[in-house]
Design a protein around this motif. Structure first.
Motif, PDB file in Angstrom:
ATOM      1  N   PRO A 257       0.778  -1.229   0.000  1.00  0.00           N
ATOM      2  CA  PRO A 257       0.000   0.000   0.000  1.00  0.00           C
ATOM      3  C   PRO A 257       0.812   1.282   0.000  1.00  0.00           C
ATOM      4  N   THR A 258       2.039   1.256   0.518  1.00  0.00           N
ATOM      5  CA  THR A 258       2.824   2.483   0.645  1.00  0.00           C
ATOM      6  C   THR A 258       4.294   2.208   0.335  1.00  0.00           C
ATOM      7  N   PRO A 259       5.087   3.257   0.085  1.00  0.00           N
ATOM      8  CA  PRO A 259       6.532   3.056  -0.051  1.00  0.00           C
ATOM      9  C   PRO A 259       7.170   2.505   1.226  1.00  0.00           C
ATOM     10  N   ASP A 260       6.559   2.756   2.391  1.00  0.00           N
ATOM     11  CA  ASP A 260       7.061   2.173   3.641  1.00  0.00           C
ATOM     12  C   ASP A 260       6.997   0.651   3.591  1.00  0.00           C
ATOM     13  N   THR A 261       5.954   0.118   2.948  1.00  0.00           N
ATOM     14  CA  THR A 261       5.851  -1.324   2.792  1.00  0.00           C
ATOM     15  C   THR A 261       7.022  -1.851   1.970  1.00  0.00           C
ATOM     16  N   ALA A 262       7.301  -1.177   0.864  1.00  0.00           N
ATOM     17  CA  ALA A 262       8.409  -1.595   0.006  1.00  0.00           C
ATOM     18  C   ALA A 262       9.732  -1.558   0.755  1.00  0.00           C
ATOM     19  N   LEU A 263       9.888  -0.606   1.662  1.00  0.00           N
ATOM     20  CA  LEU A 263      11.140  -0.463   2.409  1.00  0.00           C
ATOM     21  C   LEU A 263      11.467  -1.711   3.217  1.00  0.00           C
ATOM     22  N   VAL A 264      10.465  -2.357   3.797  1.00  0.00           N
ATOM     23  CA  VAL A 264      10.713  -3.529   4.641  1.00  0.00           C
ATOM     24  C   VAL A 264      10.534  -4.844   3.891  1.00  0.00           C
ATOM     25  N   TYR A 265       9.884  -4.785   2.735  1.00  0.00           N
ATOM     26  CA  TYR A 265       9.401  -5.993   2.063  1.00  0.00           C
ATOM     27  C   TYR A 265      10.495  -7.005   1.728  1.00  0.00           C
ATOM     28  N   SER A 266      11.658  -6.550   1.276  1.00  0.00           N
ATOM     29  CA  SER A 266      12.692  -7.504   0.863  1.00  0.00           C
ATOM     30  C   SER A 266      13.225  -8.322   2.031  1.00  0.00           C
ATOM     31  N   GLY A 267      12.919  -7.921   3.267  1.00  0.00           N
ATOM     32  CA  GLY A 267      13.283  -8.719   4.435  1.00  0.00           C
ATOM     33  C   GLY A 267      12.119  -9.484   5.015  1.00  0.00           C
ATOM     34  N   THR A 268      11.003  -8.794   5.228  1.00  0.00           N
ATOM     35  CA  THR A 268       9.908  -9.439   5.968  1.00  0.00           C
ATOM     36  C   THR A 268       9.032 -10.331   5.103  1.00  0.00           C
TER      37      THR A 268
END
Length: 414
Positions: A257-268
């Protein structure tokens, strides 16, 4: 890797890169510098790379102008380009399908254009779709999230391969990597673990734009190169996060939903390979993680590691769908306070290690999906053997260094 081919393809695709940038001014280096996407530069050129071609485009809801008009609607209304078909990926062209779904074949009500489904198609069957559509050139314009297991980059790969088989030209329109293009991080895929969440040996966080990836795919992985042209951005810098672009964020998929999601996505996103919720069914997917029976000990254990750029909050949530649907579970919420220092892949490993230590119910998915996400058995077997975060991360450094050397040949921006 074939070094001579790599050098040849790098030179060829670099020569075929196109921009329609205005003359550089002093403002370009200051706060008034404006990023222009590949589509914006394509339109400014009066669609020069597409002149005289019947065009089909692979896109989804992220293919928008800065005033959030869809580029299919814009191109369809413009007599300077002959747009004749649309190709929809996972979630569909207009984005009506959830994860693991697509929209099928239909005629777009807004434009009347035929929309063809590419999801889960590759090789000759996908080439046949391009042939049936009667296009001369296939264009790709989709916003990526920066992670190897985000499927749109493999839609790009599959479409490039299919275009080559069908004898079509291929044009890629660039957009920013939302989590910067500073560096590649994480484990590199082993070919025996190739799936639609990772076709080829690139790192888990690749640090590249889609045009750079297209050049990499063409130079390193396709059995035969496709006639490739890349329409670059102007005004983008590798160290910039998405908010510096001043572009609207359209969710590339329902759980991004947000760029914040993309920031963590490659780990979580690695938690998809466990029995814990990765936050699907909440307003903070991939930032909220948890399971029935977890309490505040997990956040405490993660905070004790003093990972750079991030803190963890004890959190409780009830997913509306997916794992633990309708049930309140305990876990953590990730709070990134220094994006430049934050390493999402290392953080994801640390959370896996600490979850296993503090929660006796921890388990991998029975199909070992974690191996497909991380690209080998290393992460799973190392954590099961009691390895620390540092020990797990050390296990992929040699392969990562080798990938970084290859990646460097295909970068287009500073």
């Amino acid at each position: 890797m074939r070094l001579s081919r790599r050098a040849l393809l790098a030179a060829t695709t670099a020569a075929a890169s196109f921009t329609a940038a205005p003359p550089a001014t002093a403002a370009d280096s200051g706060r008034h510098r404006q990023l222009r996407t590949g589509f914006e530069n394509l339109r400014a050129s009066a669609y020069a790379p597409l002149r005289g071609q019947r065009v089909g485009i692979v896109t989804n809801p992220t293919g928008v102008t800065r005033d959030v008009r869809h580029i299919v609607d814009v191109m369809h209304a413009d007599p300077r380009v002959e747009l004749t078909a649309v190709f929809g990926p996972e979630h569909g062209f207009r984005g009506t399908a959830q994860a693991g779904g697509s929209e099928g074949r239909y005629d777009d009500p807004a434009t009347g254009l035929p929309v063809y489904d590419t999801y889960l198609k590759s090789g000759r069957p996908l080439a046949d779709v391009f042939t049936t559509a009667g296009v001369d050139t296939v264009v790709f314009d989709i916003q990526d999230a920066g992670a190897r297991f985000y499927t749109y980059i493999w839609t790009l790969y599959d479409c490039m391969e299919a275009a080559q088989l069908a004898g079509k030209r291929f044009v890629v329109l660039d957009r920013p990597n939302p989590v910067t293009g500073r560096s590649a991080q994480g484990p590199v895929l082993h070919k025996e673990f190739a799936t639609f969440v990772g076709r080829q040996p690139i790192s888990q966080a690749h640090g590249m734009t889609v045009c750079e990836l297209a050049r990499l795919f063409n130079g390193e992985f396709l059995s035969a190169p496709v006639p490739l042209e890349t329409v670059l951005m102007t005004g983008w810098r590798r160290a910039e996060f998405y908010d510096a672009s001043a572009l609207p964020w359209v969710p590339p998929s329902p759980n991004m939903p947000t760029p914040d999601t993309a920031l963590v996505y490659s780990g979580t996103c690695m938690f998809e390979g466990t029995n814990l919720s990765e936050g699907r069914g909440t307003t903070r997917p991939f930032e909220l993680l948890g399971a029935d029976g977890i309490d505040g000990r997990w956040a405490a254990a993660a905070n004790e590691l003093h990972l750079p750029g991030v803190h963890f909050r004890e959190a409780y949530f009830a997913p509306t769908f997916s794992k633990f649907q309708g049930k309140t579970v305990g876990g953590v919420q990730i709070h990134v306070d220094d994006r430049a220092a934050y390493d999402p892949v290392r953080t994801g490993i640390a959370l896996l290690v600490t979850a296993r230590k503090v929660w006796s119910g921890f388990a991998w998915r029975s199909d070992n999906w974690i191996d497909k996400l991380t690209g080998s058995t290393h992460v799973r077997t190392a954590i099961d053997a009691g390895a620390s975060t540092d020990e797990v991360v050390a296990g992929w450094q040699e392969e990562l260094t080798a990938f970084r050397r290859i990646r460097k040949d295909y970068l287009l921006y500073k």
